[in-house]
Write a protein that holds these residues in place. Structure first.
Motif, PDB file in Angstrom:
ATOM      1  N   SER A 100     -48.734 -41.559  16.155  1.00  0.00           N
ATOM      2  CA  SER A 100     -49.088 -40.764  15.064  1.00  0.00           C
ATOM      3  C   SER A 100     -48.596 -39.642  15.437  1.00  0.00           C
ATOM      4  CB  SER A 100     -50.360 -40.859  14.453  1.00  0.00           C
ATOM      5  OG  SER A 100     -50.481 -39.800  13.438  1.00  0.00           O
ATOM      6  N   SER A 101     -47.891 -38.776  14.302  1.00  0.00           N
ATOM      7  CA  SER A 101     -47.382 -37.189  14.863  1.00  0.00           C
ATOM      8  C   SER A 101     -48.545 -36.319  14.208  1.00  0.00           C
ATOM      9  CB  SER A 101     -46.044 -37.003  14.363  1.00  0.00           C
ATOM     10  OG  SER A 101     -45.730 -37.144  13.044  1.00  0.00           O
ATOM     11  N   SER A 102     -49.388 -36.736  13.616  1.00  0.00           N
ATOM     12  CA  SER A 102     -50.205 -35.671  12.814  1.00  0.00           C
ATOM     13  C   SER A 102     -51.533 -36.201  12.619  1.00  0.00           C
ATOM     14  CB  SER A 102     -49.574 -35.512  11.257  1.00  0.00           C
ATOM     15  OG  SER A 102     -50.439 -34.648  10.524  1.00  0.00           O
ATOM     16  N   LYS A 103     -52.412 -35.253  12.431  1.00  0.00           N
ATOM     17  CA  LYS A 103     -53.790 -35.750  12.285  1.00  0.00           C
ATOM     18  C   LYS A 103     -54.300 -35.386  10.627  1.00  0.00           C
ATOM     19  CE  LYS A 103     -55.599 -34.803  16.871  1.00  0.00           C
ATOM     20  NZ  LYS A 103     -56.470 -34.069  17.878  1.00  0.00           N
ATOM     21  N   LEU A 104     -53.150 -35.085  10.176  1.00  0.00           N
ATOM     22  CA  LEU A 104     -53.346 -34.500   8.608  1.00  0.00           C
ATOM     23  C   LEU A 104     -54.218 -35.864   8.116  1.00  0.00           C
ATOM     24  CD1 LEU A 104     -52.568 -32.282   6.721  1.00  0.00           C
ATOM     25  CD2 LEU A 104     -50.468 -33.421   6.143  1.00  0.00           C
ATOM     26  N   THR A 105     -55.009 -35.723   7.017  1.00  0.00           N
ATOM     27  CA  THR A 105     -55.966 -36.521   6.391  1.00  0.00           C
ATOM     28  C   THR A 105     -55.204 -36.521   5.089  1.00  0.00           C
ATOM     29  OG1 THR A 105     -57.721 -35.076   5.678  1.00  0.00           O
ATOM     30  CG2 THR A 105     -57.915 -35.946   7.615  1.00  0.00           C
ATOM     31  N   VAL A 106     -55.647 -37.710   4.459  1.00  0.00           N
ATOM     32  CA  VAL A 106     -55.181 -37.757   2.737  1.00  0.00           C
ATOM     33  C   VAL A 106     -56.089 -36.471   2.121  1.00  0.00           C
ATOM     34  CG1 VAL A 106     -55.717 -39.160   0.758  1.00  0.00           C
ATOM     35  CG2 VAL A 106     -54.974 -40.211   3.192  1.00  0.00           C
ATOM     36  N   GLU A 107     -57.144 -36.290   2.311  1.00  0.00           N
ATOM     37  CA  GLU A 107     -57.872 -35.222   1.490  1.00  0.00           C
ATOM     38  C   GLU A 107     -57.271 -33.814   1.977  1.00  0.00           C
ATOM     39  OE1 GLU A 107     -60.212 -38.828   1.379  1.00  0.00           O
ATOM     40  OE2 GLU A 107     -59.529 -37.664   3.141  1.00  0.00           O
ATOM     41  N   GLU A 108     -56.864 -33.550   3.047  1.00  0.00           N
ATOM     42  CA  GLU A 108     -56.051 -32.196   3.273  1.00  0.00           C
ATOM     43  C   GLU A 108     -54.583 -32.325   2.531  1.00  0.00           C
ATOM     44  OE1 GLU A 108     -57.954 -31.349   7.923  1.00  0.00           O
ATOM     45  OE2 GLU A 108     -55.998 -32.734   7.732  1.00  0.00           O
ATOM     46  N   ALA A 109     -54.069 -33.413   2.799  1.00  0.00           N
ATOM     47  CA  ALA A 109     -52.677 -33.458   2.177  1.00  0.00           C
ATOM     48  C   ALA A 109     -52.887 -33.193   0.674  1.00  0.00           C
ATOM     49  CB  ALA A 109     -52.041 -34.856   2.416  1.00  0.00           C
ATOM     50  N   ALA A 110     -53.857 -33.916  -0.024  1.00  0.00           N
ATOM     51  CA  ALA A 110     -54.114 -33.596  -1.498  1.00  0.00           C
ATOM     52  C   ALA A 110     -54.352 -31.956  -1.832  1.00  0.00           C
ATOM     53  CB  ALA A 110     -55.141 -34.495  -1.940  1.00  0.00           C
ATOM     54  N   PHE A 111     -55.030 -31.552  -0.952  1.00  0.00           N
ATOM     55  CA  PHE A 111     -55.645 -30.042  -1.047  1.00  0.00           C
ATOM     56  C   PHE A 111     -53.984 -29.236  -1.031  1.00  0.00           C
ATOM     57  CE2 PHE A 111     -55.971 -25.984   1.121  1.00  0.00           C
ATOM     58  CZ  PHE A 111     -56.758 -25.388  -0.032  1.00  0.00           C
ATOM     59  N   TYR A 112     -53.400 -29.286   0.120  1.00  0.00           N
ATOM     60  CA  TYR A 112     -52.149 -28.722   0.337  1.00  0.00           C
ATOM     61  C   TYR A 112     -50.891 -29.006  -1.008  1.00  0.00           C
ATOM     62  CZ  TYR A 112     -53.641 -27.814   4.977  1.00  0.00           C
ATOM     63  OH  TYR A 112     -54.409 -27.474   6.266  1.00  0.00           O
TER      64      TYR A 112
END
Length: 237
Positions: A100-112
């Motif tokens: 995995s190249s990112s620790k981005l979560t679904v919730e963080e992605a939704a926020f952005y």
């Protein structure tokens, strides 16, 4: 009740167009997974762009956030907004052979996404096998607008609770269809996910219509079964 057809990614333009032509009279949206089972095929966002711009159908691409950093995510979101695509599903995604190249979560992605898009609706996947507290935590996220729900036939009591807490957010229930053509592969691929025969599809859709805004029809290796299932649901509902 909206009918959403899951469309397996393909590199074959003719095959894709033929599949869409079969389904377009009966479905409202085409749902496009990204690297299902961790296998890269053709990027869902690129396929969604082709489907909407060239074939003229409404689409819901999936975005695997584990493959992206914030900059890459927002670049894709900007492209979707440019094309007028209205919905996107955010998910971590199935494991792959690479890291995995990112620790981005679904919730963080939704926020952005919501902070950088004027109209794009964000969705996420919910499996009802998880504790209800975890499910309700995801549903309560203010940056998520709709949910695709797995295992509704196993946990209908949880589905009822989800409907109560979802307020105005939309709920779409997966119906995974098993046929003679695909059954040999289904258990190996999907494990203990609940499966439905074509004879059961309409009755199951009827049983969840009080709690769901629509269904997602999935039938790996047998698109004709999705056509038939959508016809049956249209006739009954």
């Amino acid at each position: 009740m909206e009918i959403i057809a899951e469309l397996k990614p393909t590199k074959n333009k003719y095959k894709l167009s033929k599949t869409v032509d079969k389904l377009r009279p009966y479905v409202d949206f085409f749902d496009i997974p990204e690297s299902p089972l961790g296998k890269p095929i053709a990027h869902s966002v690129l396929l969604a762009s082709y489907l909407r711009e060239v074939l003229g159908v409404e689409v819901i691409p999936h975005i695997r956030v584990q493959d992206l950093n914030k900059t890459a995510l927002l670049s894709i979101i900007g492209g979707l907004e440019f094309l007028g695509i209205e919905r996107v599903v955010l998910l971590r995604g199935d494991p792959t052979s690479g890291n995995s190249s990112s620790k981005l979560t679904v919730e963080e992605a939704a926020f952005y996404t919501k902070k950088n898009s004027e109209f794009l609706e964000t969705g996420a996947i919910i499996s009802l096998r998880y504790p209800i507290a975890d499910i309700l935590k995801r549903i309560s996220n203010r940056y998520l607008d709709f949910f695709l729900v797995l295992r509704a036939s196993q946990y209908q009591e949880k589905l009822e609770v989800v409907r109560q807490y979802a307020d105005r957010k939309r709920i779409y229930v997966y119906i995974i269809i098993a046929t003679e053509k695909n059954l040999p592969f289904m258990r190996e691929i999907l494990g203990d996910q609940p499966l439905h025969t074509l004879n059961e599809v309409a009755a199951f859709a009827e049983s969840v219509k009080e709690f769901a805004d629509g269904v997602v029809l999935s039938c790996p290796f047998d698109v004709d079964a999705i056509v038939e299932a959508s016809k049956l649901i249209r006739q009954q509902l």
